[in-house]
Design a protein around this motif. Structure first.
Motif, PDB file in Angstrom:
ATOM      1  N   VAL A 394      19.234  41.161  37.446  1.00 34.74           N
ATOM      2  CA  VAL A 394      18.225  40.321  37.308  1.00 34.74           C
ATOM      3  C   VAL A 394      17.767  39.846  35.879  1.00 34.74           C
ATOM      4  CG1 VAL A 394      15.836  39.916  38.042  1.00 34.74           C
ATOM      5  CG2 VAL A 394      17.352  41.064  39.487  1.00 34.74           C
ATOM      6  N   GLU A 395      17.403  40.979  35.020  1.00 34.87           N
ATOM      7  CA  GLU A 395      17.029  40.760  33.652  1.00 34.87           C
ATOM      8  C   GLU A 395      17.075  41.993  32.866  1.00 34.87           C
ATOM      9  OE1 GLU A 395      16.383  38.889  31.223  1.00 34.87           O
ATOM     10  OE2 GLU A 395      14.989  37.471  32.031  1.00 34.87           O
ATOM     11  N   PHE A 396      17.216  41.978  31.440  1.00 30.21           N
ATOM     12  CA  PHE A 396      17.010  43.259  30.871  1.00 30.21           C
ATOM     13  C   PHE A 396      16.447  42.784  29.642  1.00 30.21           C
ATOM     14  CE2 PHE A 396      20.732  41.233  29.060  1.00 30.21           C
ATOM     15  CZ  PHE A 396      20.928  41.765  27.904  1.00 30.21           C
ATOM     16  N   THR A 397      16.142  43.933  28.925  1.00 26.17           N
ATOM     17  CA  THR A 397      15.554  43.807  27.357  1.00 26.17           C
ATOM     18  C   THR A 397      15.993  45.081  26.749  1.00 26.17           C
ATOM     19  OG1 THR A 397      13.727  43.181  25.836  1.00 26.17           O
ATOM     20  CG2 THR A 397      13.417  44.684  27.823  1.00 26.17           C
ATOM     21  N   VAL A 398      15.812  45.217  25.443  1.00 22.26           N
ATOM     22  CA  VAL A 398      16.148  46.456  24.703  1.00 22.26           C
ATOM     23  C   VAL A 398      15.354  46.772  23.676  1.00 22.26           C
ATOM     24  CG1 VAL A 398      18.233  47.319  23.501  1.00 22.26           C
ATOM     25  CG2 VAL A 398      18.831  45.653  25.193  1.00 22.26           C
ATOM     26  N   ALA A 399      15.056  47.973  23.392  1.00 24.00           N
ATOM     27  CA  ALA A 399      14.009  48.454  22.438  1.00 24.00           C
ATOM     28  C   ALA A 399      14.520  49.737  21.812  1.00 24.00           C
ATOM     29  CB  ALA A 399      12.799  48.584  23.035  1.00 24.00           C
ATOM     30  N   PRO A 400      14.185  50.106  20.395  1.00 24.12           N
ATOM     31  CA  PRO A 400      14.676  51.485  20.018  1.00 24.12           C
ATOM     32  C   PRO A 400      13.683  52.555  20.483  1.00 24.12           C
ATOM     33  CG  PRO A 400      13.434  50.283  18.518  1.00 24.12           C
ATOM     34  CD  PRO A 400      13.317  49.207  19.705  1.00 24.12           C
ATOM     35  N   GLN A 401      13.918  53.518  20.675  1.00 29.20           N
ATOM     36  CA  GLN A 401      13.451  54.884  20.981  1.00 29.20           C
ATOM     37  C   GLN A 401      13.556  55.785  19.910  1.00 29.20           C
ATOM     38  OE1 GLN A 401      11.195  57.049  21.296  1.00 29.20           O
ATOM     39  NE2 GLN A 401      11.019  56.603  23.585  1.00 29.20           N
ATOM     40  N   VAL A 402      12.635  55.854  18.872  1.00 30.16           N
ATOM     41  CA  VAL A 402      12.805  56.395  17.518  1.00 30.16           C
ATOM     42  C   VAL A 402      12.366  58.140  17.814  1.00 30.16           C
ATOM     43  CG1 VAL A 402      11.995  56.435  14.937  1.00 30.16           C
ATOM     44  CG2 VAL A 402      12.371  54.241  16.299  1.00 30.16           C
ATOM     45  N   THR A 403      11.447  58.339  18.652  1.00 30.12           N
ATOM     46  CA  THR A 403      11.055  59.652  18.588  1.00 30.12           C
ATOM     47  C   THR A 403      11.262  60.223  20.221  1.00 30.12           C
ATOM     48  OG1 THR A 403       8.648  58.906  18.995  1.00 30.12           O
ATOM     49  CG2 THR A 403       9.405  59.407  16.879  1.00 30.12           C
ATOM     50  N   PRO A 404      12.294  60.285  20.782  1.00 26.57           N
ATOM     51  CA  PRO A 404      12.682  60.768  22.051  1.00 26.57           C
ATOM     52  C   PRO A 404      12.053  62.102  22.357  1.00 26.57           C
ATOM     53  CG  PRO A 404      14.513  60.941  20.943  1.00 26.57           C
ATOM     54  CD  PRO A 404      13.512  60.221  20.068  1.00 26.57           C
ATOM     55  N   THR A 447      28.613  57.228  15.282  1.00 32.24           N
ATOM     56  CA  THR A 447      29.715  58.408  14.630  1.00 32.24           C
ATOM     57  C   THR A 447      29.027  59.174  13.630  1.00 32.24           C
ATOM     58  OG1 THR A 447      30.367  56.740  13.131  1.00 32.24           O
ATOM     59  CG2 THR A 447      31.460  56.825  14.948  1.00 32.24           C
ATOM     60  N   GLY A 448      27.945  58.836  13.077  1.00 32.18           N
ATOM     61  CA  GLY A 448      27.356  59.504  11.987  1.00 32.18           C
ATOM     62  C   GLY A 448      26.283  60.576  12.746  1.00 32.18           C
ATOM     63  N   ASN A 449      26.212  60.500  13.969  1.00 32.39           N
ATOM     64  CA  ASN A 449      25.110  61.376  14.790  1.00 32.39           C
ATOM     65  C   ASN A 449      23.799  61.095  14.250  1.00 32.39           C
ATOM     66  OD1 ASN A 449      26.948  62.744  16.303  1.00 32.39           O
ATOM     67  ND2 ASN A 449      27.750  63.949  14.619  1.00 32.39           N
ATOM     68  N   ILE A 450      23.456  59.765  13.778  1.00 36.93           N
ATOM     69  CA  ILE A 450      22.235  59.476  13.616  1.00 36.93           C
ATOM     70  C   ILE A 450      21.396  58.803  14.892  1.00 36.93           C
ATOM     71  CG2 ILE A 450      20.704  58.004  12.506  1.00 36.93           C
ATOM     72  CD1 ILE A 450      22.077  59.823  10.534  1.00 36.93           C
ATOM     73  N   LEU A 451      22.195  58.353  15.921  1.00 35.75           N
ATOM     74  CA  LEU A 451      21.828  57.688  16.993  1.00 35.75           C
ATOM     75  C   LEU A 451      22.852  58.327  18.036  1.00 35.75           C
ATOM     76  CD1 LEU A 451      21.464  53.705  16.749  1.00 35.75           C
ATOM     77  CD2 LEU A 451      19.669  55.502  16.381  1.00 35.75           C
ATOM     78  N   GLU A 452      22.345  58.637  19.428  1.00 33.12           N
ATOM     79  CA  GLU A 452      22.849  59.095  20.524  1.00 33.12           C
ATOM     80  C   GLU A 452      23.392  57.749  21.119  1.00 33.12           C
ATOM     81  OE1 GLU A 452      20.300  60.720  24.091  1.00 33.12           O
ATOM     82  OE2 GLU A 452      20.398  62.045  22.154  1.00 33.12           O
ATOM     83  N   LYS A 453      24.248  57.944  22.064  1.00 35.41           N
ATOM     84  CA  LYS A 453      24.738  56.615  22.857  1.00 35.41           C
ATOM     85  C   LYS A 453      23.353  55.978  23.566  1.00 35.41           C
ATOM     86  CE  LYS A 453      29.513  57.774  23.784  1.00 35.41           C
ATOM     87  NZ  LYS A 453      30.601  57.883  24.915  1.00 35.41           N
ATOM     88  N   LEU A 454      23.583  54.880  23.856  1.00 39.36           N
ATOM     89  CA  LEU A 454      22.274  53.964  24.516  1.00 39.36           C
ATOM     90  C   LEU A 454      22.081  54.611  25.684  1.00 39.36           C
ATOM     91  CD1 LEU A 454      23.249  51.928  26.858  1.00 39.36           C
ATOM     92  CD2 LEU A 454      24.117  50.682  24.954  1.00 39.36           C
ATOM     93  N   GLU A 455      20.672  54.510  26.257  1.00 35.89           N
ATOM     94  CA  GLU A 455      20.270  54.948  27.393  1.00 35.89           C
ATOM     95  C   GLU A 455      19.879  53.924  28.377  1.00 35.89           C
ATOM     96  OE1 GLU A 455      16.291  57.590  29.132  1.00 35.89           O
ATOM     97  OE2 GLU A 455      16.511  57.142  27.083  1.00 35.89           O
ATOM     98  N   ILE A 456      20.387  53.766  29.541  1.00 35.44           N
ATOM     99  CA  ILE A 456      19.889  52.578  30.660  1.00 35.44           C
ATOM    100  C   ILE A 456      18.796  53.285  31.419  1.00 35.44           C
ATOM    101  CG2 ILE A 456      20.519  51.358  32.579  1.00 35.44           C
ATOM    102  CD1 ILE A 456      23.362  51.134  31.313  1.00 35.44           C
ATOM    103  N   ILE A 457      17.648  52.500  31.267  1.00 36.07           N
ATOM    104  CA  ILE A 457      16.392  52.985  32.318  1.00 36.07           C
ATOM    105  C   ILE A 457      16.284  51.808  33.282  1.00 36.07           C
ATOM    106  CG2 ILE A 457      13.796  53.013  32.294  1.00 36.07           C
ATOM    107  CD1 ILE A 457      14.094  53.937  29.324  1.00 36.07           C
ATOM    108  N   PRO A 458      16.827  52.085  34.602  1.00 36.77           N
ATOM    109  CA  PRO A 458      16.914  51.168  35.598  1.00 36.77           C
ATOM    110  C   PRO A 458      15.413  50.985  36.166  1.00 36.77           C
ATOM    111  CG  PRO A 458      18.364  52.900  36.315  1.00 36.77           C
ATOM    112  CD  PRO A 458      17.593  53.161  34.907  1.00 36.77           C
ATOM    113  N   LEU A 459      14.926  49.565  36.316  1.00 35.35           N
ATOM    114  CA  LEU A 459      13.586  49.194  36.987  1.00 35.35           C
ATOM    115  C   LEU A 459      13.388  48.842  38.121  1.00 35.35           C
ATOM    116  CD1 LEU A 459      12.531  47.226  33.718  1.00 35.35           C
ATOM    117  CD2 LEU A 459      12.127  49.621  33.862  1.00 35.35           C
ATOM    118  N   LYS A 460      12.241  48.854  38.810  1.00 41.40           N
ATOM    119  CA  LYS A 460      12.139  48.659  40.173  1.00 41.40           C
ATOM    120  C   LYS A 460      12.320  47.113  40.324  1.00 41.40           C
ATOM    121  CE  LYS A 460       8.657  52.426  40.716  1.00 41.40           C
ATOM    122  NZ  LYS A 460       7.261  52.704  40.963  1.00 41.40           N
TER     123      LYS A 460
END
Length: 498
Positions: A394-404, A447-460
C-alpha cells in the motif's frame, strides 16, 4: 467515434511533430528561452537588483543570479502580496499556487499569464502524445475523472490563490468539460474522505475511460468502489483504458492498482509541479519522461552531491551526463529565478532529453554517512516485491533508528501491506541485500558493523491514511515523504504498528 476522438488525431500528429523539432534542437531552444525571459524581466525589481540589462550569456546569468529556494525569493513574494507590480515578472501574477513547505511554512508560488500555457498545454500535450503513439483516442469521448484538490480560490492582494490542481481545474478546455468528472460542487468538498465517497456515488453510473490522480489516492477511490459494488474496476468501468498519474513513482503501487482494476491498462506519467510542468511520458516503451525544454522554463542542473556546497557547479542542458543525480533548478516566465524546486533527477537519454525523478534533495537518510536516496529504496522495494508476487504494497517510508533499545543502529522501513509477504524474513533479507548493491556506503556500514540489517515494521490497515488525516494532509496533491533523516514521521507511525 465522437468528434473529440476524431479531431484529436490530426492535432496529436501536429503536437508530436513540433515536439520532435524542438527536442532535436534542445540546446539552442533553451538558450533562446533564457534570452527571452531575461529580456522581458530586465525592468522588474528582481531584474534591476540582479543587473539583467548587463546579462549577455549564460555565464553572465550565473554570476548575476544566485541559486535559492523559497526563502531566497520570499521578500519579493511578500512585496507582491502587498500589492506591488513588476516584482519578479512584469505586472502581477494571475494566481498564487499555495503549497505547504517544511521549512518556509506556506509558500505562494506565482503563476503568470505567460506561464499558464506551460501548465495547461503540457497536460494536454501529454494526452495527445499518447493518442498519437497508441492510436487510442476513443477515451476522449467518454467520461474523464481528475482526482484533485478543491478549485475554490481565495484572494491575496487581489490575486486568486489556491492549490495548483484547483487552479488548473479552472482551465480545463471547454471540449473536455462536458465529460469531466467529478462535478464542480463535488470537487469543492474539502474533507477528502467525504469527497471520495461523493465521487464514488457520482461516477458509478458513468462510462469512465480515463482516471487521473496521485496513485495512493486513486487506490483509495478504487477501494471504495470495490467495497460498495463487490466488483473489480474493469467490471464497473468496462471502457476504462488510461490511467494518468504524477507526483510519485508508480512502481511501488502498480501491482495493487492493476489488481484492483482487474487487468493491465495503459498509463501515462506526468511531472507537474506548482513551479511548472516539468516533463511527461512521450513514448509507450522507453524509460524516462521528456523534459519540456520549450515551455517557458530555462533549466539548470547541480550535481546532487555538490548541492550544499558554497559554490556548486551549475550546468545547462548541453552539459549534463547520463546517470548523474542532479538537483533541478528552474528560471521561468512565472518569475522564478535560480529556483531550486527540491527535486533530484537523472537523465536516461540525451536524444531526446529524458529524465527520471529520483527523489527530493532534502529527503534522504544520511544519519551515518550513507546518503541513501528515494530512488534506491524504491528500487530495492520493487525488487523484493517482484520476488514475492503474493505481497501487495500500500505505502512505505524509511527513517533511521540511531538509538535502538537493543542491537546496532539501523534503518526502519514502515510498510503497510495489503497482503503480507509469505516469508517476511526472506523479504527483509532481499530488501537489505538490494540496498547494499545500490549504495556502497550502506554496504560499508553493514559490513563494518556500524549498522545492522534494516528492520521492517508492518503497519495496520489504513495506517498512512490515518497518519495523513492527523496531519491535515489527506488527499489532493499531498504525499508521504519516502525518506526522512529524522524520527518525526517515524515516531508518529509507530502508533500504527501491529
Amino acid at each position: 467515434m465522437g468528434f473529440r476522438s476524431v479531431l484529436s488525431k490530426p492535432f496529436a500528429k501536429y503536437i508530436v511533430n513540433d515536439q520532435k523539432k524542438w527536442s532535436m534542437d534542445a540546446i539552442n531552444t533553451q538558450f533562446k528561452i533564457l534570452e527571452s525571459i531575461v529580456a522581458k524581466a530586465k525592468n522588474t525589481q528582481f531584474g534591476r537588483d540582479h543587473f539583467f540589462s548587463e546579462i549577455r550569456n549564460y555565464e553572465d546569468f550565473k554570476k548575476a543570479v544566485p541559486v535559492s529556494d523559497y526563502e531566497g525569493i520570499k521578500d519579493y513574494i511578500e512585496k507582491i502580496k502587498k500589492g506591488e507590480s513588476d516584482v519578479l515578472w512584469p505586472g502581477k501574477p494571475e494566481y498564487f499556487a499555495k503549497t505547504s513547505g517544511t521549512t518556509s511554512g506556506t509558500k505562494y508560488i506565482p503563476i503568470t499569464k505567460d506561464s499558464i500555457p506551460n501548465h495547461i498545454n503540457s497536460a494536454r500535450n501529454a494526452l495527445l502524445t499518447y493518442v498519437h503513439n497508441s492510436g487510442n483516442s476513443q477515451f476522449l469521448d467518454k467520461n474523464l475523472i481528475f482526482l484533485s484538490g478543491s478549485p475554490i480560490m481565495t484572494k491575496t492582494a487581489g490575486i486568486h490563490t489556491g492549490r495548483l490542481s484547483g487552479i488548473v481545474n479552472h482551465h480545463v478546455p471547454g471540449y473536455l468539460r462536458a465529460n469531466q468528472m467529478p462535478s464542480f460542487e463535488t470537487n469543492c468538498i474539502e474533507d477528502w474522505e467525504t469527497k471520495v465517497d461523493t465521487i464514488v456515488e457520482e461516477t458509478l453510473s458513468k462510462d469512465m475511460s480515463l482516471i487521473s490522480g496521485i496513485p495512493p489516492w486513486v487506490q483509495m477511490y478504487f477501494d471504495r468502489i470495490t467495497s460498495k459494488t463487490g466488483k473489480p474496476i474493469k467490471d464497473v468501468f468496462p471502457n476504462f483504458s488510461l490511467f494518468v498519474y504524477g507526483g510519485v513513482n508508480f512502481q511501488p503501487y502498480k501491482g495493487k492498482i492493476f489488481e484492483s482494476i482487474g487487468k493491465t491498462i495503459d498509463s501515462v506519467e506526468t511531472y507537474p509541479a506548482s513551479e511548472g510542468f516539468i516533463a511527461y511520458q512521450d513514448t509507450l516503451d522507453q524509460e524516462g519522461l521528456l523534459l519540456l525544454l520549450n515551455s517557458g522554463i530555462f533549466f539548470e542542473f547541480i550535481p546532487a552531491d555538490e548541492y550544499f556546497d558554497e559554490n556548486p557547479t551549475r550546468l545547462s542542458i548541453g552539459e549534463v551526463e547520463l546517470g548523474v543525480n542532479y538537483a533541478l533548478i528552474i528560471n521561468s516566465n512565472a518569475g522564478l529565478w535560480g529556483y531550486s524546486i527540491g527535486d533530484t533527477i537523472q537523465f536516461v537519454s540525451k536524444d531526446p532529453y529524458r529524465i527520471l525523478v529520483t527523489g527530493r534533495i532534502k529527503h534522504f537518510i544520511s544519519a551515518f554517512g550513507e546518503h541513501v536516496i528515494g530512488q534506491e529504496v524504491e528500487k530495492a522495494m520493487n525488487h523484493a516485491l517482484n520476488l514475492h508476487p503474493e505481497a501487495e504494497l500500500v505505502e512505505f517510508t524509511v527513517a533511521p533508528q540511531v538509538t535502538p533499545e537493543s542491537g546496532l543502529a539501523r534503518h526502519q522501513w514502515f510498510v503497510e501491506f495489503d497482503t503480507l509477504p509469505a516469508d517476511m524474513t526472506r523479504f527483509r533479507e532481499i530488501l537489505d541485500q538490494k540496498l547494499t548493491e545500490l549504495n556502497s556506503y550502506y554496504l560499508d556500514l553493514i559490513t563494518g558493523n556500524i549498522l545492522e540489517k534494516l528492520e521492517i515494521i508492518p503497519l495496520k490497515k489504513n495506517a498512512f491514511i490515518d497518519y495523513m488525516k492527523l496531519q491535515g494532509k489527506l488527499g489532493g496533491q499531498n504525499k508521504v515523504p519516502r525518506l526522512s533523516n529524522d524520527r518525526k514521521i517515524a515516531d508518529e507511525l509507530m502508533k500504527f504498528r501491529f
